[in-house]
Structure formats: structure tokens, C-alpha cells
Scaffold this motif. Structure first.
Motif, PDB file in Angstrom:
ATOM      1  N   LEU A  74       3.156   0.605  -4.061  1.00 28.28           N
ATOM      2  CA  LEU A  74       3.029  -0.540  -3.158  1.00 28.28           C
ATOM      3  C   LEU A  74       2.410  -0.126  -1.829  1.00 28.28           C
ATOM      4  O   LEU A  74       1.554  -0.841  -1.277  1.00 28.28           O
ATOM      5  CB  LEU A  74       4.402  -1.173  -2.909  1.00 28.28           C
ATOM      6  CG  LEU A  74       5.089  -1.854  -4.092  1.00 28.28           C
ATOM      7  CD1 LEU A  74       6.395  -2.508  -3.625  1.00 28.28           C
ATOM      8  CD2 LEU A  74       4.187  -2.902  -4.745  1.00 28.28           C
ATOM      9  N   ALA A  75       2.834   1.017  -1.308  1.00 30.09           N
ATOM     10  CA  ALA A  75       2.269   1.497  -0.044  1.00 30.09           C
ATOM     11  C   ALA A  75       0.772   1.751  -0.198  1.00 30.09           C
ATOM     12  O   ALA A  75      -0.024   1.469   0.720  1.00 30.09           O
ATOM     13  CB  ALA A  75       2.990   2.766   0.396  1.00 30.09           C
ATOM     14  N   ARG A  76       0.359   2.250  -1.353  1.00 27.03           N
ATOM     15  CA  ARG A  76      -1.053   2.485  -1.618  1.00 27.03           C
ATOM     16  C   ARG A  76      -1.822   1.166  -1.607  1.00 27.03           C
ATOM     17  O   ARG A  76      -2.923   1.079  -1.026  1.00 27.03           O
ATOM     18  CB  ARG A  76      -1.194   3.191  -2.964  1.00 27.03           C
ATOM     19  CG  ARG A  76      -2.560   3.776  -3.251  1.00 27.03           C
ATOM     20  CD  ARG A  76      -2.531   4.617  -4.513  1.00 27.03           C
ATOM     21  NE  ARG A  76      -1.596   5.736  -4.378  1.00 27.03           N
ATOM     22  CZ  ARG A  76      -0.525   5.926  -5.158  1.00 27.03           C
ATOM     23  NH1 ARG A  76      -0.252   5.087  -6.132  1.00 27.03           N
ATOM     24  NH2 ARG A  76       0.253   6.967  -4.972  1.00 27.03           N
ATOM     25  N   TYR A  77      -1.257   0.130  -2.221  1.00 28.71           N
ATOM     26  CA  TYR A  77      -1.927  -1.176  -2.222  1.00 28.71           C
ATOM     27  C   TYR A  77      -2.047  -1.733  -0.810  1.00 28.71           C
ATOM     28  O   TYR A  77      -3.067  -2.336  -0.459  1.00 28.71           O
ATOM     29  CB  TYR A  77      -1.158  -2.156  -3.102  1.00 28.71           C
ATOM     30  CG  TYR A  77      -1.389  -1.993  -4.588  1.00 28.71           C
ATOM     31  CD1 TYR A  77      -2.417  -1.213  -5.098  1.00 28.71           C
ATOM     32  CD2 TYR A  77      -0.565  -2.641  -5.499  1.00 28.71           C
ATOM     33  CE1 TYR A  77      -2.627  -1.074  -6.456  1.00 28.71           C
ATOM     34  CE2 TYR A  77      -0.758  -2.515  -6.873  1.00 28.71           C
ATOM     35  CZ  TYR A  77      -1.787  -1.729  -7.341  1.00 28.71           C
ATOM     36  OH  TYR A  77      -1.988  -1.601  -8.685  1.00 28.71           O
ATOM     37  N   ALA A  78      -0.993  -1.567   0.000  1.00 28.81           N
ATOM     38  CA  ALA A  78      -1.058  -2.053   1.376  1.00 28.81           C
ATOM     39  C   ALA A  78      -2.198  -1.373   2.127  1.00 28.81           C
ATOM     40  O   ALA A  78      -2.999  -2.033   2.809  1.00 28.81           O
ATOM     41  CB  ALA A  78       0.274  -1.808   2.079  1.00 28.81           C
TER      42      ALA A  78
END
Length: 298
Positions: free
Chosen positions: A265-269
Motif C-alpha cells: 500500500l505504501a508503494r502505491y501511495a
């Protein structure tokens, strides 16, 4: 980048019925604390928590024992400075005193407020029901009772919306004074009888929520969930995943911890040009009180 551009990540750390004998879900306060720390280190500032029966061989069953709830939340807070607790309240039927008692015992910063009823159904490939058909009943009177107790405990409701009509109900709660303030929406997608995990639904849902209200997507399933998470990040929503919602990364790899799911999720953000909110920044964005200074002494 302004603070409002930052993405808050929630870890749905364990869920309600997943059998710890089959999957690596945390049950005890120590297990929850260790998993919360993994998620926290990966970028989560909020943990959505269900409580489990602590007796041997019964960890697959829910608990509404306020002492269990307090032990679990205290262990996670001690492990993660400034962590925001988002507590479950979901229960079927007219007896929901247990969740109310747990709210009063733990006084979490946030809690789920299931905003409407849903026929909770699933059909197996052979045409049989996956479980006996049931109604997840959340009539307005029940919603009001939860809102009232959350007001008493200083807890921010997170309005769980399993279908499009439930999204529209949240505005009605504001119009009638049942809830005052700007609500926070959680679009729950992937339940078989609710909204599907489809990124094309997100623009429609955003038209239906109140302007300026914060929102996130909870997406349940396997490979189909990740395009929704990516689109949520691109559209400015907040992000949630964890062992309650999935066991699988986009490439199909099965995880045994919440950490890799939160890292994704952090990567997508970041791919969407957004930073990940720290716990202190998340509190500011959500209108929550700052954590006590002692909470940041690690």
C-alpha cells in the motif's frame, strides 16, 4: 506536498473468524503487538482490530470481553508509539452490549460504525451456500446507539459502507442530526453480496459522499483487490489492508504477516505522488487529539 495529500494507511490486523490454526493471524495481546509493530514499521498509523477468545483452542472465535479488549489495545499502543486504534463493533442481532462495553473500556481513537444492513451471502462453485444466509443488521436505531457511545468515549466513527445505498444513508444521518460533523467513509468492497472490488465504482462513490469528507477503501479478496487500492491512492483516498482482508500480494504470493501488505500500500501511495502519513500526521488529518507525549518515547 501539503498534509492533505498524504495517505493514511490502516492495517486490518486479524479479522473476526479466521482460524489461527490455518493462517498466521495474531490472537494474543503479544501477537497483536508484534504484528502491529511490523505494520507500523511498514507505514501503518492505524490498526483496525478484532478481539479473539484467549482460551486454548478457541482463538478462531470472537471475544467481547472488555478485559481482553483492553489488554490487546494496551499491548499494541505500547509497541507502537502514537498508534491509532480503530476498534471493531460489528455484531449480528439485537444484543450488541458487548461492543458497547468494549468501547467504554478501551476508549479507542476510532471505531467502525456499520452504517447499514446487508444480506451477507456467498455461494460456492457447486451452487451451495458457503454459510447459512444471514442478515448483517444495522438499522438506524442500532447505528445511533453506537454513535452515542462513541461520542461518550471520544471515539471517531468510521462509517462502514458495504453497498451504494449505505453510502447515501451516511448523508441522511448528518441531515437528521443523528451524527454531527464531517463523516469519514469506508467503502467496503469485495463482499460477495455487497459492492464488488471494481476500481470503476470509486468515482461513483465519490459523487455520493459528502464533499470534503475523508474516505478509504477496504477491499476483500485476492488479485482483484490491488487495482482498487492503486486507484484509491490515485484518487486521494486512504488505504487499508491486512490479514483480515487478504493473504495475497499482487503477484499471488501468500503472506504470513501484515508487513508486506502494508508495504505494498505504501508503494502505491508513493507511485501516486503521495507520502505516507505518520501517526501524528494521521491524527491531524482525521481531527483526532495528539497522542500523549509519553507515547512517543520508544
Amino acid at each position: 506536498m501539503s498534509p492533505s495529500d498524504k495517505a493514511i494507511i490502516t492495517c486490518s490486523i486479524t479479522g473476526v473468524l479466521t482460524d489461527p490454526g490455518q493462517h498466521a493471524v495474531p490472537v494474543s495481546p503479544a501477537e497483536l503487538a508484534a504484528e502491529a509493530r511490523r505494520a507500523y514499521d511498514a507505514g501503518a498509523s492505524v490498526v483496525h482490530v478484532h478481539f479473539r477468545d484467549q482460551n486454548p483452542g478457541r482463538g478462531h472465535l470472537p471475544s467481547w470481553d472488555p478485559a481482553v479488549a483492553l489488554a490487546c489495545t494496551e499491548a499494541m499502543r505500547e509497541a507502537c508509539p502514537g498508534l491509532i486504534i480503530n476498534q471493531t463493533t460489528g455484531v449480528v442481532g439485537p444484543d450488541y452490549q458487548g461492543p458497547l462495553d468494549c468501547l467504554r473500556a478501551t476508549r479507542p481513537e476510532m471505531a467502525a460504525c456499520n452504517a447499514g444492513s446487508l444480506n451477507y451471502l456467498k455461494v460456492r462453485a457447486d451452487g451451495r451456500w458457503a454459510w447459512p444466509p444471514m442478515l448483517f443488521d444495522n438499522p438506524p436505531a442500532k447505528v445511533k446507539d453506537f454513535i452515542d457511545v462513541m461520542h461518550e468515549t471520544g471515539t471517531k466513527p468510521e462509517f462502514e459502507c458495504f453497498d451504494v445505498g449505505i453510502v447515501r444513508c451516511v448523508e441522511m444521518y448528518v441531515q437528521t442530526g443523528l451524527y454531527t460533523g464531517l463523516p469519514e467513509y469506508n467503502f467496503v468492497m469485495g463482499v460477495a453480496s455487497g459492492m464488488p472490488a471494481d476500481p470503476e465504482l470509486l468515482p461513483i462513490l465519490l459523487k455520493l459522499k459528502l464533499p470534503g469528507a475523508p474516505w478509504q477503501s477496504t477491499v476483500i479478496g485476492r488479485a482483484e483487490i490491488w487495482p482498487v487500492h492503486r486507484r484509491t491512492a490515485e484518487l486521494g483516498g486512504h488505504l487499508r489492508s491486512g490479514l483480515e482482508d487478504t493473504f495475497y500480494l499482487p503477484d499471488g504470493e501468500k503472506v504470513r504477516s501484515n508487513g508486506p501488505l502494508i508495504e505494498q500500500l505504501a508503494r502505491y501511495a508513493r507511485d501516486a505522488g503521495r507520502d505516507v502519513a505518520s501517526p501524528a500526521e494521521a491524527r491531524q488529518l482525521l481531527g483526532l487529539a495528539p497522542a500523549p507525549a509519553a507515547a512517543f518515547v520508544n
